[in-house]
Scaffold this active site. Structure first.
Site, mmCIF file in Angstrom:
data_model
loop_
_atom_site.group_PDB
_atom_site.id
_atom_site.type_symbol
_atom_site.label_atom_id
_atom_site.label_comp_id
_atom_site.label_asym_id
_atom_site.label_seq_id
_atom_site.Cartn_x
_atom_site.Cartn_y
_atom_site.Cartn_z
ATOM 1 N N LYS A 10 0.848 -1.198 0.000
ATOM 2 C CA LYS A 10 0.000 0.000 0.000
ATOM 3 C C LYS A 10 0.882 1.247 0.000
ATOM 4 O O LYS A 10 0.419 2.342 0.261
ATOM 5 C CB LYS A 10 -0.917 -0.023 1.229
ATOM 6 C CG LYS A 10 -1.961 -1.134 1.136
ATOM 7 C CD LYS A 10 -2.913 -1.160 2.298
ATOM 8 C CE LYS A 10 -3.959 -2.255 2.073
ATOM 9 N NZ LYS A 10 -4.778 -2.505 3.253
ATOM 10 N N GLY A 13 5.225 5.000 -2.951
ATOM 11 C CA GLY A 13 6.616 5.168 -3.387
ATOM 12 C C GLY A 13 7.148 3.893 -4.016
ATOM 13 O O GLY A 13 7.800 3.910 -5.075
ATOM 14 N N LYS A 14 6.851 2.767 -3.372
ATOM 15 C CA LYS A 14 7.287 1.476 -3.914
ATOM 16 C C LYS A 14 6.597 1.211 -5.253
ATOM 17 O O LYS A 14 7.213 0.746 -6.202
ATOM 18 C CB LYS A 14 6.927 0.338 -2.947
ATOM 19 C CG LYS A 14 7.772 0.280 -1.687
ATOM 20 C CD LYS A 14 7.370 -0.943 -0.873
ATOM 21 C CE LYS A 14 7.907 -0.880 0.538
ATOM 22 N NZ LYS A 14 7.476 -2.035 1.345
ATOM 23 N N ASP A 71 9.469 -7.923 1.641
ATOM 24 C CA ASP A 71 9.545 -7.813 3.089
ATOM 25 C C ASP A 71 10.925 -7.262 3.378
ATOM 26 O O ASP A 71 11.920 -7.729 2.816
ATOM 27 C CB ASP A 71 9.323 -9.152 3.796
ATOM 28 C CG ASP A 71 8.969 -8.923 5.268
ATOM 29 O OD1 ASP A 71 8.174 -8.010 5.532
ATOM 30 O OD2 ASP A 71 9.487 -9.635 6.136
ATOM 31 N N GLY A 155 10.577 5.244 7.456
ATOM 32 C CA GLY A 155 11.095 4.183 8.330
ATOM 33 C C GLY A 155 12.285 4.663 9.147
ATOM 34 O O GLY A 155 12.295 5.762 9.703
ATOM 35 N N ASP A 157 15.203 5.522 8.065
ATOM 36 C CA ASP A 157 16.167 6.289 7.261
ATOM 37 C C ASP A 157 16.885 7.421 8.021
ATOM 38 O O ASP A 157 18.083 7.613 7.837
ATOM 39 C CB ASP A 157 15.489 6.860 6.008
ATOM 40 C CG ASP A 157 15.179 5.783 4.966
ATOM 41 O OD1 ASP A 157 15.548 4.609 5.191
ATOM 42 O OD2 ASP A 157 14.576 6.112 3.925
ATOM 43 N N HIS A 182 18.912 -1.080 -0.080
ATOM 44 C CA HIS A 182 18.582 -2.513 -0.109
ATOM 45 C C HIS A 182 17.495 -2.807 -1.135
ATOM 46 O O HIS A 182 17.592 -3.753 -1.897
ATOM 47 C CB HIS A 182 18.153 -2.973 1.286
ATOM 48 C CG HIS A 182 17.073 -2.123 1.924
ATOM 49 N ND1 HIS A 182 17.168 -0.742 2.023
ATOM 50 C CD2 HIS A 182 15.879 -2.443 2.490
ATOM 51 C CE1 HIS A 182 16.078 -0.275 2.625
ATOM 52 N NE2 HIS A 182 15.285 -1.280 2.911
#
Length: 198
Positions: A10, A13-14, A71, A155, A157, A182
């Site tokens: 959801k 950005g991804k 994940d 997160g 960051d 990553h």
């Protein structure tokens, strides 16, 4: 019939990163934001890989389409690899980036700079009807700062320092981040796989 790939996230950005990757192959990219009837998959795995596979295969079976799930999380050496698979909910069931960072900083408050090594892990799993589930992995090494720096990203960051660039992950521009992160590394490996899969 439009070829489509579902990204089991959801996070917009991804989703954007995946849209750029699949555009040359004529695939329409959808996320779980486009499919509100799909429930969140409970992450019961003990590793990033198990959780990514679980999410990808569950949603692929439900939709009969190719699905990519990721994940990812943070592993801190001085904390025996925590928060690990619990990164998103480290400070409690309500996902809160700020509370998670506070908890990690508190747990490391007596740990000197030389012992604050950590890495981000990302596993991407791709599953679909009649195909063997495949995974790719990306990692990024760094160390945990004493306090937050920068306002980009999300997160952990702001407290994840990248020594090779002399900046926190939250001080990097999106292009800088995607080249060393990553997820960026895992996406690059997935890109190499896509040509086989599509």
């Amino acid at each position: 019939m439009t070829k489509r790939v579902i990204i089991a996230t959801k996070n917009q950005g991804k989703a954007k990163e995946f849209q750029n990757m699949f555009a040359p192959y004529g695939y329409e990219v959808q996320t779980l934001l486009d499919l509100p009837h799909i429930d969140d998959v409970e992450e019961t795995g003990s590793t990033f890989e198990e959780n990514a596979i679980l999410k990808a295969e569950t949603v692929a079976e439900e939709l009969g389409a190719m699905v990519i799930a990721d994940d990812s999380g943070l592993a801190v050496d001085a904390l025996d690899g925590r928060p690990g698979v619990y990164s998103a909910r480290y400070a409690g069931l309500e996902k809160s980036d700020e509370a998670n960072i506070d908890k990690v900083l508190d747990e490391l408050k007596d740990v000197p700079n030389g012992d604050r090594s950590a890495r981000f892990h990302c596993v991407l799993a791709i599953a679909g009807p009649g195909m063997e589930t495949r995974t790719v992995t990306g990692t990024c090494d760094g160390q945990i700062l004493q306090e937050r720096r920068g306002t980009n990203g999300f997160g952990y960051d702001p407290v994840f320092f990248v020594p090779s660039l002399g900046k926190s992950m939250a001080e990097l521009l999106p292009k800088e981040k995607s080249s060393i992160s990553h997820r960026g590394i895992a996406l690059e490996k997935l890109g190499a796989l896509i040509t086989d899969l599509v």
